[in-house]
Design a protein around this motif. Structure first.
Motif: not given
Length: 564
Positions: A204-207, A236-240, A323-324, A333-336
């Motif tokens: 999704r990040w690549l797209r 993609i991250t589901g951040a608020a 921000v969540r 780290e996996r998300e960053t």
């Protein structure tokens, strides 16, 4: 004798019945073991089929409850700090019971005991253990307890908690062995789900990176692309909340919020962020990602935050702040890692788009220079020669009216030459003007506001704007114009906007007039106006907001150009 013989026959018969009962009991036990092994295998297969992490975790709890015949089950995911629970899923509790209990546990008491000592724990009564904290009001009664850790490779991912074995019995050794076996299979399933989730997120990040690059290179309005970058990061991250801040043209390390989406976004747009005291400013000045439990620039009530610089080489083109919600897990780290790759690709695309714009502008200036040379060397010379010819022919004309017409024609040629020379000066002055000159930047700002307004504003410019307006004053004027037009688009509901930029000699005056709803009774939102006023005060100027007699709003931004 007969009686003795009868007793002798009855004794072997009793032993045979006992043996048959024992065989029957062992057969029943073997059948129960077979069924339990079969159920365990089915549970392992069922857990292994899932790919979505949330689905896998819930499937693990449901399988565990069935295998050990428990009434309640839960799975706690250990947070990044290794001491508390970041996620807690339950089975067996109704929605009403969950609401009555209140917030889920964070990892104290018996639950914390398993976090501190990741080994199977079996209790006949929870309340008798030294680490027991008791239960909150509204919690259903629970006595028997069985907990086992779930390991993903060498790392403890979380714990399985089972309570209240049905029938009032205690959990047995066999229950513990079955649950430990399920925990091993669960660890494999969780790792597979996490790998799938990670690969999906990277895709999704690549797209998203490809979409942003295409948008930037296709000359779409920068404000539209900036907003799309923030939307993609939030999806993609589901951040608020996601905020994309851009460095101010005037420099100094300050950032302006170019786009914001999510909770409290309306109060952040166009806000100026200082390099000190904000998470975005820290990420910008340090050119590195920064994590904090709470971001200073985010609205109250939100939780963990991550600020990522958008870079290309050593240049920082902006900062993405994610921000969540309060109580959510911190960014891992996996998300960053994929987010950093996206930010790097976005920064490179922004730089390429700027270089492309510069190349196009250079080509345009070169073309203007060629036109100016041609006008000077060809058109003016021919017009001047024609005027000289007409002037010399004037003395041979005896008819008064004809002579007057020739003289008027010579005068018109002189005026035409002056106009062409003024045009040449205008064309060439744009070559040496910083940042393509104030005129060009004003035209661009007005054009970029058109899509948001739904129409093209009218524009009037007077005086020497490219040569007599200092760089810092020009930067502030363009920023004020962009913010004023953005405010009209969001709040005014206008059908027409008139923009004027006038150099009055000692002062530069910028006015933005609209025919919208006018100034609200309560004064409206003042944070943006404070920014405009501060920019005017830097140059000894003022900001005035008024309501014309015909309706709408008139904004006048006036600054000194003589440095007084």
């Amino acid at each position: 004798m007969a009686d003795t013989g009868s007793g002798a026959v009855r004794l072997p018969q009793l032993r045979l019945d006992e043996l048959l009962d024992e065989v029957q009991a062992r057969l029943e036990a073997a059948r129960g073991t077979r069924d339990r092994v079969h159920n365990l295998l089915e549970a392992v297969l069922s857990v292994g089929r899932g790919l979505e992490l949330e689905q896998v975790l819930r499937g693990i709890i449901e399988a565990a409850v069935v295998l050990v015949d428990a009434r309640y089950g839960a799975l706690g995911v250990i947070g990044p700090d290794g001491r508390t629970l970041s996620q807690f899923l339950t089975v067996g509790l109704t929605a009403e019971e969950i609401e009555a209990i209140g917030p889920y546990p964070s990892g104290h008491g018996i639950l914390g005991e398993l976090i501190r000592r990741p080994e199977p724990l079996r209790l006949p009564k929870i309340c008798e253990h030294a680490a027991s904290y008791g239960f909150p009001p509204g919690h259903p009664p629970m006595n028997t307890f069985l907990g086992v850790p779930i390991r993903v490779r060498d790392h403890v991912f979380g714990n399985l908690y089972l309570t209240e074995k049905r029938g009032g019995a205690d959990f047995e050794d066999e229950d513990e062995e079955v649950l430990a076996t399920l925990a091993v299979a669960a660890g494999v399933a969780i790792e597979n789900a996490r790998l799938y989730e990670e690969s999906t997120r990277r895709e999704r990040w690549l797209r998203a990176g490809a979409e942003v690059t295409t948008a930037l290179m296709s000359d779409r309005p920068r404000a539209e692309v900036t907003a799309r970058i923030a939307e993609l990061a939030r999806e993609i991250t589901g951040a608020a909340l996601v905020v994309f801040s851009l460095p101010e043209a005037a420099g100094g390390g300050a950032l302006t919020v170019g786009a914001a989406t999510g909770a409290g976004a309306d109060g952040l747009r166009d806000l100026v962020l200082q390099p000190e005291g904000t998470l975005s400013g820290t990420a910008f000045t340090g050119a590195r990602p920064v994590r904090e439990p709470v971001a200073d620039e985010a609205p109250a009530g939100l939780g963990p935050a991550l600020a990522v610089p958008v870079t290309s080489g050593e240049a920082v083109h902006g900062v993405l702040l994610l921000v969540r919600a309060a109580g959510a897990a911190e960014f891992t780290e996996r998300e960053t890692e994929p987010l950093l790759a996206f930010a790097g690709q976005t920064g490179l695309a922004m730089e390429l788009a700027e270089r492309r714009t510069d190349a196009a502008q250079l080509a345009l200036l070169e073309d203007r220079d060629r036109i100016a040379r041609d006008l000077h060397d060809l058109a003016i010379q021919r017009l001047f020669a024609t005027g000289m010819t007409l002037q010399s022919a004037d003395r041979f004309i005896d008819h008064p009216e004809a002579a007057e017409r020739v003289r008027r024609a010579v005068g018109d040629l002189d005026e035409t030459i002056k106009i062409i020379r003024s045009t040449i000066f205008g064309l060439r002055s744009r070559e040496t003007a910083p940042q393509h000159g104030l005129r060009t930047r004003v035209v661009r700002a007005v054009a970029e506001a058109g899509p948001a307004l739904g129409f093209a504003p009218s524009l009037r410019m007077e005086g020497l704007l490219d040569t007599q307006v200092p760089r810092e004053a020009a930067d502030d004027a363009v920023a004020v114009l962009a913010e004023a037009l953005a405010n009209v688009a969001r709040h005014a509901g206008a059908g027409a906007v008139d923009v004027a930029v006038v150099n009055e000699g000692r002062e530069l005056v910028l006015t933005v007039a609209d025919d919208g709803v006018g100034i609200p009774d309560d004064g409206g939102r003042r944070s943006g106006l404070r920014n405009l006023a501060e920019r005017a005060e830097r140059h000894g100027g003022t900001l005035a907001l008024s309501a014309p007699a015909g309706g709408g709003t008139l904004l006048e931004w006036r600054i000194r150009l003589d440095g007084r």
